[in-house]
Design a protein around this motif. Structure first.
Motif, mmCIF file in Angstrom:
data_model
loop_
_atom_site.group_PDB
_atom_site.id
_atom_site.type_symbol
_atom_site.label_atom_id
_atom_site.label_comp_id
_atom_site.label_asym_id
_atom_site.label_seq_id
_atom_site.Cartn_x
_atom_site.Cartn_y
_atom_site.Cartn_z
ATOM 1 N N LEU A 23 0.816 -1.212 0.000
ATOM 2 C CA LEU A 23 0.000 0.000 0.000
ATOM 3 C C LEU A 23 0.852 1.265 0.000
ATOM 4 N N ALA A 24 1.975 1.229 0.686
ATOM 5 C CA ALA A 24 2.852 2.401 0.729
ATOM 6 C C ALA A 24 3.483 2.652 -0.640
ATOM 7 N N GLY A 25 3.892 1.578 -1.316
ATOM 8 C CA GLY A 25 4.549 1.711 -2.611
ATOM 9 C C GLY A 25 3.595 1.663 -3.786
ATOM 10 N N GLN A 26 2.299 1.484 -3.518
ATOM 11 C CA GLN A 26 1.280 1.427 -4.558
ATOM 12 C C GLN A 26 1.610 0.399 -5.639
ATOM 13 N N GLU A 118 -14.876 -20.607 13.414
ATOM 14 C CA GLU A 118 -14.105 -21.449 12.499
ATOM 15 C C GLU A 118 -13.122 -20.660 11.625
ATOM 16 N N VAL A 119 -12.682 -19.504 12.140
ATOM 17 C CA VAL A 119 -11.636 -18.702 11.501
ATOM 18 C C VAL A 119 -10.465 -18.623 12.472
ATOM 19 N N LEU A 120 -9.279 -19.026 11.997
ATOM 20 C CA LEU A 120 -8.059 -18.931 12.795
ATOM 21 C C LEU A 120 -7.440 -17.560 12.561
ATOM 22 N N THR A 121 -7.187 -16.829 13.644
ATOM 23 C CA THR A 121 -6.493 -15.546 13.571
ATOM 24 C C THR A 121 -5.180 -15.685 14.328
ATOM 25 N N ILE A 122 -4.079 -15.294 13.668
ATOM 26 C CA ILE A 122 -2.749 -15.320 14.275
ATOM 27 C C ILE A 122 -2.200 -13.903 14.229
ATOM 28 N N VAL A 123 -1.765 -13.388 15.363
ATOM 29 C CA VAL A 123 -1.144 -12.066 15.443
ATOM 30 C C VAL A 123 0.276 -12.270 15.951
ATOM 31 N N THR A 124 1.246 -11.805 15.147
ATOM 32 C CA THR A 124 2.652 -11.957 15.493
ATOM 33 C C THR A 124 3.309 -10.584 15.524
ATOM 34 N N PRO A 125 3.861 -10.190 16.666
ATOM 35 C CA PRO A 125 4.549 -8.891 16.715
ATOM 36 C C PRO A 125 5.853 -8.937 15.915
ATOM 37 N N THR A 126 6.213 -7.791 15.348
ATOM 38 C CA THR A 126 7.495 -7.612 14.663
ATOM 39 C C THR A 126 8.209 -6.440 15.322
ATOM 40 N N ALA A 127 9.429 -6.171 14.908
ATOM 41 C CA ALA A 127 10.190 -5.059 15.489
ATOM 42 C C ALA A 127 9.474 -3.729 15.277
ATOM 43 N N ALA A 128 8.790 -3.586 14.143
ATOM 44 C CA ALA A 128 8.163 -2.299 13.822
ATOM 45 C C ALA A 128 6.642 -2.288 13.992
ATOM 46 N N GLY A 129 6.022 -3.441 14.187
ATOM 47 C CA GLY A 129 4.566 -3.480 14.274
ATOM 48 C C GLY A 129 4.061 -4.885 14.504
ATOM 49 N N GLN A 130 3.216 -5.388 13.583
ATOM 50 C CA GLN A 130 2.687 -6.735 13.729
ATOM 51 C C GLN A 130 2.181 -7.269 12.399
ATOM 52 N N VAL A 148 -2.188 -8.974 6.877
ATOM 53 C CA VAL A 148 -1.828 -7.557 6.811
ATOM 54 C C VAL A 148 -0.593 -7.347 7.675
ATOM 55 N N VAL A 149 0.292 -6.507 7.185
ATOM 56 C CA VAL A 149 1.473 -6.102 7.937
ATOM 57 C C VAL A 149 1.237 -4.660 8.349
ATOM 58 N N LYS A 150 1.242 -4.431 9.657
ATOM 59 C CA LYS A 150 1.028 -3.083 10.192
ATOM 60 C C LYS A 150 2.331 -2.557 10.770
ATOM 61 N N VAL A 151 2.630 -1.309 10.459
ATOM 62 C CA VAL A 151 3.760 -0.606 11.050
ATOM 63 C C VAL A 151 3.175 0.640 11.706
ATOM 64 N N GLN A 156 0.628 -1.539 5.912
ATOM 65 C CA GLN A 156 1.617 -1.304 4.865
ATOM 66 C C GLN A 156 1.483 -2.310 3.721
ATOM 67 N N ILE A 157 1.204 -3.564 4.073
ATOM 68 C CA ILE A 157 1.114 -4.634 3.086
ATOM 69 C C ILE A 157 -0.117 -5.467 3.396
ATOM 70 N N ALA A 158 -0.861 -5.831 2.355
ATOM 71 C CA ALA A 158 -2.016 -6.715 2.506
ATOM 72 C C ALA A 158 -1.918 -7.809 1.458
ATOM 73 N N SER A 159 -2.270 -9.039 1.842
ATOM 74 C CA SER A 159 -2.238 -10.122 0.864
ATOM 75 C C SER A 159 -3.460 -11.015 1.023
ATOM 76 N N PHE A 160 -3.782 -11.687 -0.083
ATOM 77 C CA PHE A 160 -4.886 -12.636 -0.120
ATOM 78 C C PHE A 160 -4.407 -13.887 -0.826
ATOM 79 N N CYS A 161 -4.698 -15.048 -0.242
ATOM 80 C CA CYS A 161 -4.339 -16.332 -0.848
ATOM 81 C C CYS A 161 -5.582 -17.206 -0.941
#
Length: 173
Positions: A23-26, A118-130, A148-151, A156-161
């Motif tokens: 999203l930041a880099g369009q 029946e939806v698994l949600t995983i939240v993992t912290p990173t150095a700048a966000g999660q 989604v990657v949040k800073v 900042q980044i969103a993906s769908f698989c």
């Protein structure tokens, strides 16, 4: 569905089609992966070894997965191969718990999971966000995954698989 049953249903060989939006880099990029996912029972020694650096008691392991990934991004001739472990610790009364992720190329990281509706949600912290990932099944052989990657609380980044099981679903025991 409890967490062990959910993780058992993830086992198998999967084909994954992914679109990632920066999203930041369009910009956007597509990719494909072949995933081989092995369910691991709580007593598997690799799970305890993955949890040890983070100080988790191996008696609290509920189950785990070994994920072999072979990926290729659109426009890139080089394939990416990796193997990682996911260790699910026993959930609390609300169904939430700790998830440890370990790969050979990086130190183990700790996140949290919750299965709700029946939806698994995983939240993992990173150095700048999660990183926040959601996974659910449309049917036993088709699953969807978003991340989604949040800073600093900004996406900042969103993906769908979309992921298709190769072959038949594992029979119920």
């Amino acid at each position: 569905m409890d967490i062990v049953n959910f993780f058992e249903s993830l086992a198998g060989k999967w084909f994954s089609q992914r679109t990632t939006h920066n999203l930041a880099g369009q910009s956007s990029q597509a990719g494909q992966s072949n995933l081989l996912i092995d369910f691991l029972p709580a007593a598997d020694g690799d799970l305890a070894q993955a949890c040890a650096p983070l100080g988790h008691d191996s008696s609290q392991i509920a189950c785990g997965l070994r994920v072999h990934q072979d990926s290729q991004l659109e426009g890139d001739s080089q394939k990416i191969q990796s193997t990682a472990l996911m260790v699910v610790m026993t959930p609390d009364a609300s169904g939430a718990g700790v998830l440890v992720q370990a790969a050979a190329s990086a130190p183990a990281v700790q996140g949290h999971y919750q299965v709700e509706n029946e939806v698994l949600t995983i939240v993992t912290p990173t150095a700048a966000g999660q990183v926040e990932e959601r996974l659910w099944f449309v049917n036993p052989n088709l699953r969807m995954r978003t991340s989604v990657v949040k800073v600093d609380d900004t996406v900042q980044i969103a993906s769908f698989c979309s992921e298709i099981r190769m072959g038949l679903a594992k029979p119920a025991d």
